[in-house]
Design a protein around this motif. Structure first.
Motif, mmCIF file in Angstrom:
data_model
loop_
_atom_site.group_PDB
_atom_site.id
_atom_site.type_symbol
_atom_site.label_atom_id
_atom_site.label_comp_id
_atom_site.label_asym_id
_atom_site.label_seq_id
_atom_site.Cartn_x
_atom_site.Cartn_y
_atom_site.Cartn_z
ATOM 1 N N ALA A 173 0.766 -1.168 -0.161
ATOM 2 C CA ALA A 173 -0.096 0.066 -0.031
ATOM 3 C C ALA A 173 0.852 1.167 0.026
ATOM 4 O O ALA A 173 1.914 1.451 -0.670
ATOM 5 N N SER A 174 0.383 2.320 0.794
ATOM 6 C CA SER A 174 1.305 3.535 0.529
ATOM 7 C C SER A 174 1.895 3.966 2.252
ATOM 8 O O SER A 174 2.637 4.629 2.598
ATOM 9 N N SER A 175 1.629 2.801 2.934
ATOM 10 C CA SER A 175 2.110 2.638 4.297
ATOM 11 C C SER A 175 3.026 1.450 4.549
ATOM 12 O O SER A 175 2.539 0.417 4.356
ATOM 13 N N VAL A 192 -2.818 -6.551 3.728
ATOM 14 C CA VAL A 192 -4.103 -7.164 3.524
ATOM 15 C C VAL A 192 -3.716 -8.530 3.179
ATOM 16 O O VAL A 192 -3.198 -8.725 2.191
ATOM 17 N N ASP A 193 -4.490 -9.527 3.649
ATOM 18 C CA ASP A 193 -4.440 -10.721 3.474
ATOM 19 C C ASP A 193 -5.857 -11.423 3.140
ATOM 20 O O ASP A 193 -7.068 -10.606 3.187
ATOM 21 N N LEU A 221 -7.249 2.006 4.283
ATOM 22 C CA LEU A 221 -6.463 1.559 5.259
ATOM 23 C C LEU A 221 -5.249 2.075 5.775
ATOM 24 O O LEU A 221 -4.923 2.482 6.789
ATOM 25 N N SER A 222 -4.474 2.535 4.504
ATOM 26 C CA SER A 222 -3.411 3.435 4.563
ATOM 27 C C SER A 222 -3.646 4.819 5.202
ATOM 28 O O SER A 222 -2.884 5.430 5.895
ATOM 29 N N SER A 223 -4.834 5.358 4.636
ATOM 30 C CA SER A 223 -5.173 6.751 5.123
ATOM 31 C C SER A 223 -5.329 6.764 6.483
ATOM 32 O O SER A 223 -5.247 7.924 7.237
ATOM 33 N N VAL A 224 -6.010 5.811 7.191
ATOM 34 C CA VAL A 224 -6.211 5.843 8.587
ATOM 35 C C VAL A 224 -4.944 5.114 9.303
ATOM 36 O O VAL A 224 -5.183 5.050 10.561
#
Length: 273
Positions: free
Chosen positions: A121-123, A128-129, A205-208
């Motif tokens: 992702a971005s973090s 994610v699985d 998910l990365s945004s939070v």
């Protein structure tokens, strides 16, 4: 000889001397020989060089158009300026090559050998699985700690609103509590497999900063709702350290309108004590 003839003879004799004194006519005295000039040389002498054209302060020619020996006439007005030359990079600076293609593509560069690039992702801590619902539920029940399992979807506004509070709760309690996110966007259509939701899921998910276990459930959402015993989401399942379901929250019945702050966090604190 009569007087008239004598006078005429004297006058004719003195005529060349008089002409020499007055400068008129031809002189019999030797003079410097003038060199002959060829036609081509004369053209070169008479042609005005380009580098002597005067320019006014405004950059315009003050005289008529110049003509070169070949007959080409320079245009009137401003002459084009010579292109500026590039200087090399100064100390501490680096100039990119002119032919370097600086694009906006996010595709990582290819590497060879043992080098590798870890892209999640971005973090760097968000992953994610994929798993069936029973596997996700089993993971939550067998953690050995108080566990909060959040069932959510990108199409669920209340889910997206409350999910950051799950992140905040996990950061508050640290290793004492396990947080798990279970995305149920997959509805069973073959044209939209679970993998098709991953880009948007990981982006959210990365945004939070959801740096804990996250799953995209491979079981169709209707079957998940049936297994949980709910008609819709959001839904949160809280397990004790013993693996037993302590309480289930959904947006219907007595738990309708639940929030992390008012309902889930107090229950987690109770289980920890």
């Amino acid at each position: 000889m009569d007087r008239f003839s004598f006078s005429r003879s004297i006058r004719y004799a003195l005529l060349p001397a008089a002409m020499m004194v007055s400068g008129c006519g031809s002189s019999s005295a030797p003079t410097a020989e003038t060199p002959e000039v060829s036609t081509d040389a004369a053209d070169e002498v008479e042609t005005t060089p380009l580098d002597v054209m005067e320019e006014t302060s405004a950059g315009e020619s003050s005289g008529p158009n110049l003509e070169t020996p070949s007959g080409f006439k320079l245009p009137e007005g401003d002459l084009p300026e010579a292109p500026a030359t590039k200087s090399g990079p100064s100390k501490g600076e680096f100039n990119l090559p002119d032919d370097l293609d600086v694009g906006t593509s996010s595709k990582p560069p290819e590497v060879s050998g043992d080098m590798s690039i870890d892209l999640v992702a971005s973090s760097k801590d968000v992953s994610v699985d994929y798993a069936a619902w029973e596997k996700v539920r089993q993971t939550a029940a067998q953690s050995g700690k108080v566990t909060v399992l959040d069932v959510w979807s990108l199409a669920c506004g209340p889910c997206l609103k409350e999910f950051p509070n799950l992140v905040a709760m996990q950061k508050r309690f640290g290793d004492k509590v396990v947080a798990i996110g279970a995305n149920v966007d997959f509805d069973g259509r073959k044209s939209r497999p679970p993998e098709s939701y991953e880009p948007k899921v990981t982006e959210f998910l990365s945004s939070v900063e959801a740096e804990f276990d996250n799953f995209i459930v491979q079981t169709p959402s209707d079957e998940v709702f049936e297994a949980i015993g709910i008609g819709s989401i959001p839904a949160v399942l809280v397990f004790g350290a013993d693996g037993q379901l302590a309480k289930q929250f959904s947006d219907v019945g007595e738990t309708a309108g639940f929030t992390y702050e008012a309902d889930i966090v107090p229950l987690v604190e109770k289980l920890l004590n």
